[in-house]
Design a protein around this motif. Sequence first.
Motif, PDB file in Angstrom:
ATOM      1  N   TYR A 423       0.881  -1.093  -0.158  1.00 34.11           N
ATOM      2  CA  TYR A 423      -0.025   0.089   0.092  1.00 34.11           C
ATOM      3  C   TYR A 423       0.741   1.214  -0.204  1.00 34.11           C
ATOM      4  N   ALA A 437      -3.427   0.746  -3.567  1.00 31.11           N
ATOM      5  CA  ALA A 437      -3.504  -0.689  -2.946  1.00 31.11           C
ATOM      6  C   ALA A 437      -2.270  -1.153  -3.742  1.00 31.11           C
ATOM      7  N   THR A 441      -4.859  -0.098  -7.377  1.00 26.97           N
ATOM      8  CA  THR A 441      -6.413   0.516  -7.226  1.00 26.97           C
ATOM      9  C   THR A 441      -6.311   1.517  -6.416  1.00 26.97           C
ATOM     10  N   VAL A 443      -7.657   3.553  -3.634  1.00 25.52           N
ATOM     11  CA  VAL A 443      -8.631   3.020  -2.664  1.00 25.52           C
ATOM     12  C   VAL A 443      -9.643   4.522  -2.074  1.00 25.52           C
ATOM     13  N   ASP A 444      -8.748   5.551  -2.210  1.00 27.98           N
ATOM     14  CA  ASP A 444      -9.596   6.807  -2.191  1.00 27.98           C
ATOM     15  C   ASP A 444      -8.321   7.904  -2.702  1.00 27.98           C
ATOM     16  N   GLU A 456      -7.642   5.765   5.944  1.00 21.93           N
ATOM     17  CA  GLU A 456      -7.901   4.398   5.532  1.00 21.93           C
ATOM     18  C   GLU A 456      -7.059   3.287   6.606  1.00 21.93           C
TER      19      GLU A 456
END
Length: 523
Positions: A423, A437, A441, A443-444, A456
Amino acid sequence: MLARFLVAALAGVALALAYEPVAVAYLMPLSLAAYALCTREVRSRAGLAVGLVFGAAFYFPHIYWMSPSIGLPAWLALAFVETLFYGALGAVSPVLQRLRSWPAWLAAAWVAMETIRATWPFSGMPWGRLGFGVVDTPLAPALAYVGVNGVSLLVALMGFLLARVVVSSRGDERRFSLAAVVLVTAAAAAPTFVPWTLATTGRTTVAAVQGNVPGRGDDVLLDVEQLTQNHVDATVALAERVSSGESPRPDFVVWPENSTARDPFEDASINAGIRQAAQAIGVPVLVGAIVDAGEQHVLNEGIVWDPVTGAGDRYAKRHPVAYGEYIPLRSVLPDSLVNSGQLARIPRDMLSGSRTTPLSIAGVKVADSICFDIAYDDGIKVQVDRGAQLLTVQTSNASFIFTDQVEQQFAITRARAIESGRYVVVAATNGVSGVIAPDGTVVDRTQRRTQDVVLETVDLKSGVTPGLEVGEVLRATTPWIAVVGVLWGILVRRRASHADGQPSRAPQAAEPKTPRHDQDLRV
């Protein structure tokens, strides 16, 4: 030659379109195929000229964000220097294409070119590497297997094999080249079905604070007191939400680079603001600070600020930006140049950090990067090798906030998340902050020019992906492979010339010709 120049220019523009803001990554192999064809069967000096045209058409648009943010002279100078590397590769491309397996040799030379220009001259410029452009394609999972350098190699090989299909004169050779394209593409995309994952050793909750920059938002020096206060206010507001039960308590907080643009050990008000924020949230804060290092130098540091014990562990930026954070050859430049324009904003040179161990924050081993550090190969791997479980990026993109640099850097950060299998928490002064991620991806993430907090809970990872190891091997070996290939290509030409009874020289650019016997050029 005019036709070659035109095609090379179009190919360079196509490569620029493969990156943000357009981000059509599938143009990369086609662009490189055109590059190979335009530099084929010409003299080296003609290849140099074609390579320069390609490089200029690619790199000037690719880093155009420097012109409105840092200044027109800086953009022109840096893009010109980077263009020279593509010209140099164009000069050796005709030599390498004399070899039977020339797509592989030329692909290795391409990676060598990318890795060299990423570190030289001065601190280099890693922007525009092929491996950074695949995060939204089926090739992205391959970053964990072969790293950024390995993906650059695969993309280059695909492109050069396509070029070989075009120039193949016999049916069996064309079929073989097509099969090679399919095989390499399949191998590059195979990790999509078997993505590499690392063991999870725990979890932690992290907050990335984006305090926002006063005024128009593109100058962190406009009001340094308010800049720090914005991050204090955002952190205190988070603490209030935690106290009310609205938000979970983070294990630690990350502030961005330049969240304190003045030395917090010398400025009492900024020091008090940091202490106020850390005590309010009650957990360590990784502060981004400019710290004095004598009368002539400064350091750009990430400082772990404990709510009880104060400042502790530190990471210093490894790769300060030439003519952005320090002035190379300052002593030999005229005072009129050093003390004018953008350079006048750099009264002291920033020193390079050399830390190789991760920071320890709330019991978590954190590999930190500051801004452009994320685009370099060396800093992340050495910290991961020493047990880093999580990556953080402290960045100040305020100077570029109205440009495409912000999205380009975020894409690079996503590539690093996949390559490292970890991460990544990004804290920016006014955008873009976020959490990424291990599969790339998002995540935010925040919006630009806003005050916001990303909170997170993320997994902590252990181990080293093959990509970090392979990438390091390629960084060290591809320059030598390229040298061997060039020497071999020169030898092949001499042998072919002796066999023909002709002096050793390359064919004229205007009259390309196919060798009389294929076996004369096969090695």
